[in-house]
Write an enzyme that holds these catalytic residues in place. Structure first.
Site, PDB file in Angstrom:
ATOM      1  N   ASP A 312      -1.001  -2.454  -7.340  1.00 38.76           N
ATOM      2  CA  ASP A 312       0.189  -2.702  -6.526  1.00 38.76           C
ATOM      3  C   ASP A 312       1.093  -1.485  -6.709  1.00 38.76           C
ATOM      4  OD1 ASP A 312       2.097  -3.895  -4.915  1.00 38.76           O
ATOM      5  OD2 ASP A 312       1.905  -5.846  -5.871  1.00 38.76           O
ATOM      6  N   THR A 313       2.080  -1.347  -5.861  1.00 43.37           N
ATOM      7  CA  THR A 313       2.858  -0.117  -5.837  1.00 43.37           C
ATOM      8  C   THR A 313       3.576   0.122  -7.155  1.00 43.37           C
ATOM      9  OG1 THR A 313       3.124  -0.311  -3.454  1.00 43.37           O
ATOM     10  CG2 THR A 313       4.659   1.142  -4.617  1.00 43.37           C
TER      11      THR A 313
END
Length: 788
Positions: A312-313
C-alpha cells in the site's frame, strides 16, 4: 546534435522561408518519433491498432525478450538480465508504483500500476467525447444483492473500459488496485463502504467473481487486466484513539486468521486465480505485513499464488517511519524486498534500493525475483507483443460508459435494495400524490456514490445524474414533490411533512460515516439528523401519514430511536449514480426489492460492548452474525419483499456419511471441492406479484465441548432466484468439505465429525433443517504456519 537554421538578414528575421519550414518540420518529426518510442506509442501499427503502453516497438524488437516464439519465462529472464546488468540504476524505479519509469534505451515504456477500480475505473478523466467510465454501486451495496453475477458484470465492464483507455493512448495501465475483500469486522471501520460483507465466504465469492471477470476476457492468450486484492491482511482500522493504520499492530489469533481473515484471500487466489496482492499498512502479530516473508510463503507456497505483490502507498516506508521496525530507510527497502513485496508504492525502493543492494542488505536474487514478478504481469497482458493481433486491441472508446454498461449499473442498484420494514403494506406509494423528500442527502448525488469515485460527469461534477429529490419528482407523475435538505430546519420539516400525502425521510452517514484514514466513533446518526428524523416521524405518526425511512450509508447505521415510529424502512447503502432511479422504482412499486443484509445492524450500544482495537471475532459480545451473542436491530441475511415466499426442503431430514470415505486415494487431506451433501430446496412465490428471494444455507457445528471457539452458524451457500406470482423453482445446493469444517486454536482447519445441522432460511420467517452426521475421525484439511 543541434539544428542550425540558415542565416537571414536581421531586417528579414520574421520571414519564415520554405527551408526554415522543412528544418522545423524535421525537428518536430524527430522529436515526436522519439517521444512516441519513449512512451510506447509505436509508429508501426501492424494492423493491431495503437501501440501506446507497449514495449518491443521499433529497434527494440531485436531483443530476446521481444521474441514471441519463446515462452514467457525465457522472455522475462532475458528482460530482467538486460535491466539488472545494464541499467542497474533503474531497478528501484522499475519496482515503484504508482508508476514504474520508462527505460528509453530499450524503449521500455512507463507503466501505471495503481488504477483504483473499486466500483468503476478511477485515476482517469472523462474522454474528450464526453464519455465517462461506468460507475457502479459501492461494494457494500453489491454485497446486499447476494448475486455475484452483478459483480462479474461490473468487473467485465471495468476490464473493457481499462482496455479502451489504453488503446486510446490515454492511460497506460491494466492493473487495478481492487477489489477490497477485507472483512467488515466492525461497523466503526471507516472503509466498510468498500467491503461487500461481514461473511468470509461471501467476500471470497466476491473476490473470485471480480477476479475471473476482470482478468479473463475475450482472448485466451492474454489477461484482459489484472486485479490486486487488498488489503493483505487483518486490515480494518484507519484512525482510532491513539492508533492509525500506519502504526497499529493487529493482534490476531491463529484461530481468527484461518476462520475469518484468510478465507476470502485464499478463495480469490485459488479459485479466482488472482494475480495481484496489496500488503497492508498494519503490523500483524508483531511484523509489518509488507515485511513478513512468512505471510508471502503462505500466499506463494501454501496457496500457489503466481502473481505480484505491491505495498500500500508508503507501507514500506512505514516500517521505518511509523512502526520503528527497522533502523533506517535503506533497511526498510531491504526488508520489504526480501519479504516478497515486489512493487513499492511510494519512494522507498526508488530512493533506497540501490543502496540496499550495494550494502549487501538485499541480494541480487531478491531484486531479480521482484523484477520477474512485475514484468511477468505485463507480459501476461500482452504489453510486450505489440504486433500480435488480439480482440483486446479492437476495444475502442465507444465502449466507455455505454448505455448497456449503464443498464448493468442500474440493475446492480436495483438488486442492492433491502426492505427492512413495511408495516401494513405502507409501500409501495401511489403516484400523483403530494410527496415530501426530507433529509441531508435529498438533493446531492454525491452522497449516493460511496468512496473511490471515478469521473462521473464531463464537467467534473455529479449533476448529470439525478438526486433523490429530482428522481422522485420525475417519477411522481401528476403529483407534487417538495424537498428539504437543511437538517437544522426542524420546524420547516415538520410543516412540510404535515402537508404531504407521503414522506420520504432520508437518514445518511455519507458525510460522517468514516472514510479512508478515519474510523467512526459512533454508529448512529449525528445529533442533528437524529433530532430531525425523530421529530418528523412523530409528526407523521400522529397524523397518519405513510412514511418511509430511507437509509443511505456505507457502514451500517444503527437507528434504534427511529425504528418504532418508522412504518417502512428501505436500506439503499451507497447505490451509485443510478441509485435515485432504483430507489424511486422501489418506492413506487415498479421494482420489488429483494436484497438481503450482508452485515448485521447492531444496536448503538454495540460500541460499548466490543473494543474496536481488539481484532478477536469472539471476545465479549462477539463480532458479525457468526459470533454476536446479542440481539441485533436487523440480522445478517434479513430482507423483506412486496410478495410472499415459502421454502421446502425435499432432501431427507438426515444424512449419514463416514469421514474415511471422503479422502482421495492419493491424499490424507479431503479436497475442499468434493461434495459431501446435496440439499434440494423448493421455493415458491405465494404472493400476487413477481419478486426475488434469496435462499440461504447455514451450517451449525456439532453440539460438543471444544477447546477452541466455534461459530454460532456459518453461511455455506445461497442463491437468489426470480419468481413470477405463483411460480416455484427447485434449487440444488452442493455442500463441500468446508461447510462442515471447524478451526482449532492452532489455526488448523479440520473436517469435524459429529452431527452438523444445516439450516435453510430466507433470512426471516420459517426455516428448514437437515441433519448431516459425519461418523469416524475428524480429518485435518490445512495447517497454520505461525511466525509469532
Amino acid at each position: 546534435d543541434h539544428l542550425v537554421l540558415p542565416h537571414t538578414d536581421p531586417l528579414d528575421r520574421h520571414r519564415i522561408t520554405g527551408q526554415h519550414m522543412r528544418a522545423i518540420f524535421l525537428l518536430i518529426v524527430g522529436f515526436s518519433h522519439a517521444l512516441r518510442l519513449a512512451q510506447g506509442l509505436g509508429t508501426e501499427g501492424g494492423g493491431v491498432g495503437n501501440t501506446y503502453g507497449y514495449a518491443c516497438i521499433g529497434a527494440s524488437k531485436k531483443f530476446k525478450f521481444c521474441d514471441t516464439t519463446l515462452d514467457i519465462e525465457s522472455r522475462v529472464s532475458d528482460l530482467v538480465h538486460h535491466v539488472y546488468s545494464r541499467y542497474n540504476s533503474y531497478v528501484g524505479q522499475q519496482l515503484t508504483a504508482r508508476e514504474s519509469s520508462s527505460i528509453p534505451e530499450i524503449t521500455l515504456p512507463a507503466y501505471y500500476w495503481g488504477t483504483n477500480a473499486i466500483h468503476g475505473v478511477q485515476n482517469v478523466d472523462c474522454l474528450s467525447s464526453g464519455r465517462c467510465p461506468t460507475s457502479f454501486p459501492a461494494p457494500c451495496g453489491l454485497g446486499a444483492a447476494f448475486n455475484m453475477s452483478i459483480v462479474e458484470d461490473m468487473a467485465k465492464v471495468i476490464g473493457l473500459e481499462l482496455r479502451a483507455y489504453l488503446n486510446s493512448g490515454i492511460h497506460h495501465s491494466l492493473n487495478t488496485w481492487s477489489p477490497t475483500i477485507n472483512l467488515n469486522r466492525d461497523p466503526r471501520w471507516g472503509r466498510n463502504v468498500e467491503s461487500p460483507s461481514e461473511d468470509p465466504m461471501m467476500n471470497g465469492q466476491y473476490g473470485v467473481a471480480y477476479t475471473k471477470s476482470l482478468q479473463e476476457g475475450e482472448d485466451p492468450h492474454y489477461k484482459q487486466a489484472i486485479v490486486t486484492l487488498k488489503h493483505w491482511i487483518a486490515y480494518s482500522l484507519e484512525s482510532y484513539g491513539n492508533y492509525t493504520r500506519h502504526n497499529f499492530d493487529a493482534k490476531v489469533s491463529a484461530y481468527d486468521l484461518e476462520d475469518s481473515y484468510f478465507p476470502a484471500f485464499r478463495a480469490s487466489v485459488q479459485k479466482g486465480g488472482a494475480l495481484g496482492i496489496m500488503c497492508s499498512y498494519n503490523k500483524l502479530n508483531g511484523k509489518p505485513t509488507c515485511g513478513n516473508k512468512d505471510l508471502t510463503d503462505i500466499l506463494r507456497k501454501d496457496w500457489g499464488f503466481k502473481g505480484y505483490i505491491t505495498s500500500d502507498t508508503d507501507a514500506c516506508m512505514d516500517m521505518y517511519k511509523s512502526h520503528k521496525y527497522v533502523a533506517n530507510w535503506t533497511a526498510a527497502a531491504a526488508l520489504c524486498l526480501q519479504s516478497g513485496t515486489d512493487i513499492d508504492s511510494g519512494v522507498t525502493y526508488a530512493g533506497n534500493l540501490h543502496n540496499a543492494v550495494g550494502e549487501r542488505l538485499v541480494s541480487s536474487a531478491d531484486a531479480k525475483a521482484a523484477l520477474s514478478n512485475a514484468y511477468r504481469m505485463r507480459m501476461l497482458l500482452g504489453l510486450f507483443d505489440p504486433y500480435i493481433p488480439s480482440p483486446y486491441r479492437n476495444i475502442s472508446q465507444d465502449v466507455v460508459g455505454t448505455q448497456s454498461h449503464q443498464d448493468l449499473s442500474l440493475h446492480a442498484a436495483r438488486q442492492s435494495m433491502v426492505l427492512l420494514k413495511n408495516e401494513d403494506k405502507v409501500l409501495p406509494f401511489k403516484r400523483g400524490a403530494r410527496i415530501a423528500v426530507i433529509g441531508q442527502a435529498a438533493n446531492d448525488t454525491l452522497d449516493l456514490l460511496g468512496n473511490y469515485v471515478g469521473p462521473i460527469c464531463p464537467d467534473g461534477m455529479f449533476s448529470c445524474f439525478p438526486t433523490i429529490f429530482q428522481e422522485i419528482s420525475k417519477q411522481n407523475t401528476n403529483g407534487e414533490t417538495q424537498m428539504l435538505d437543511n437538517i437544522t430546519a426542524v420546524s420547516e420539516a415538520e410543516d412540510i411533512a404535515k402537508g404531504a400525502d407521503y414522506v420520504i425521510l432520508i437518514a445518511s452517514n455519507a458525510r460522517d460515516g468514516g472514510r479512508e484514514g478515519m474510523d467512526r466513533v459512533t454508529i448512529g446518526l449525528d445529533n442533528e439528523q437524529s433530532t430531525l428524523c425523530q421529530r418528523v416521524l412523530e409528526v407523521t405518526k400522529a397524523n397518519g401519514i405513510p412514511t418511509v425511512l430511507l437509509l443511505i450509508n456505507g457502514g451500517a447505521l444503527s437507528i434504534d430511536e427511529l425504528i418504532p415510529n418508522s412504518p417502512a424502512i428501505l436500506e439503499a447503502f451507497s447505490p451509485g449514480v443510478h441509485g435515485s432511479q432504483a430507489i424511486g422504482e422501489c418506492l413506487f412499486g415498479d421494482y420489488n426489492p429483494g436484497g438481503k443484509l450482508p452485515v448485521t445492524i447492531f444496536p448503538k450500544d454495540y460500541i460499548n460492548q466490543v473494543d474496536f482495537l481488539d481484532m478477536s471475532m469472539t471476545n465479549k459480545a462477539g463480532r458479525t452474525y457468526r459470533y454476536y451473542k446479542g440481539t441485533p436491530l436487523f440480522p445478517f441475511g434479513f430482507g423483506l419483499s412486496y410478495t410472499n415466499f415459502t421454502i421446502k426442503v425435499l432432501s431427507p431430514p438426515s444424512l449419514r456419511l463416514s469421514t474415511s470415505t471422503l479422502l482421495p486415494e492419493t491424499s490424507k487431506t479431503p479436497s475442499e471441492d468434493v461434495t459431501l451433501a446435496r440439499v434440494t430446496v423448493v421455493v415458491t412465490n405465494t404472493g400476487s406479484r413477481e419478486g426475488d428471494e434469496v435462499v440461504q444455507v447455514y451450517s451449525m457445528p456439532p453440539n460438543k465441548t471444544y477447546n477452541h471457539p466455534t461459530p454460532i452458524k456459518t453461511l455455506v451457500a445461497y442463491q437468489r432466484v426470480h419468481l413470477e406470482a405463483g411460480e416455484r423453482k427447485q434449487i440444488d445446493f452442493e455442500l463441500d468439505a468446508t461447510a462442515f469444517s471447524l478451526v482449532n486454536k492452532e489455526g488448523s482447519r479440520y473436517l469435524a465429525s459429529g452431527f452438523h445441522e444445516v439450516v435453510i432460511s430466507r433470512g426471516h420467517g420459517e426455516v428448514e433443517r437437515v441433519t448431516v452426521e459425519l461418523s469416524g475421525d475428524s480429518i485435518t484439511m490445512s495447517n497454520m504456519t505461525k511466525w509469532w
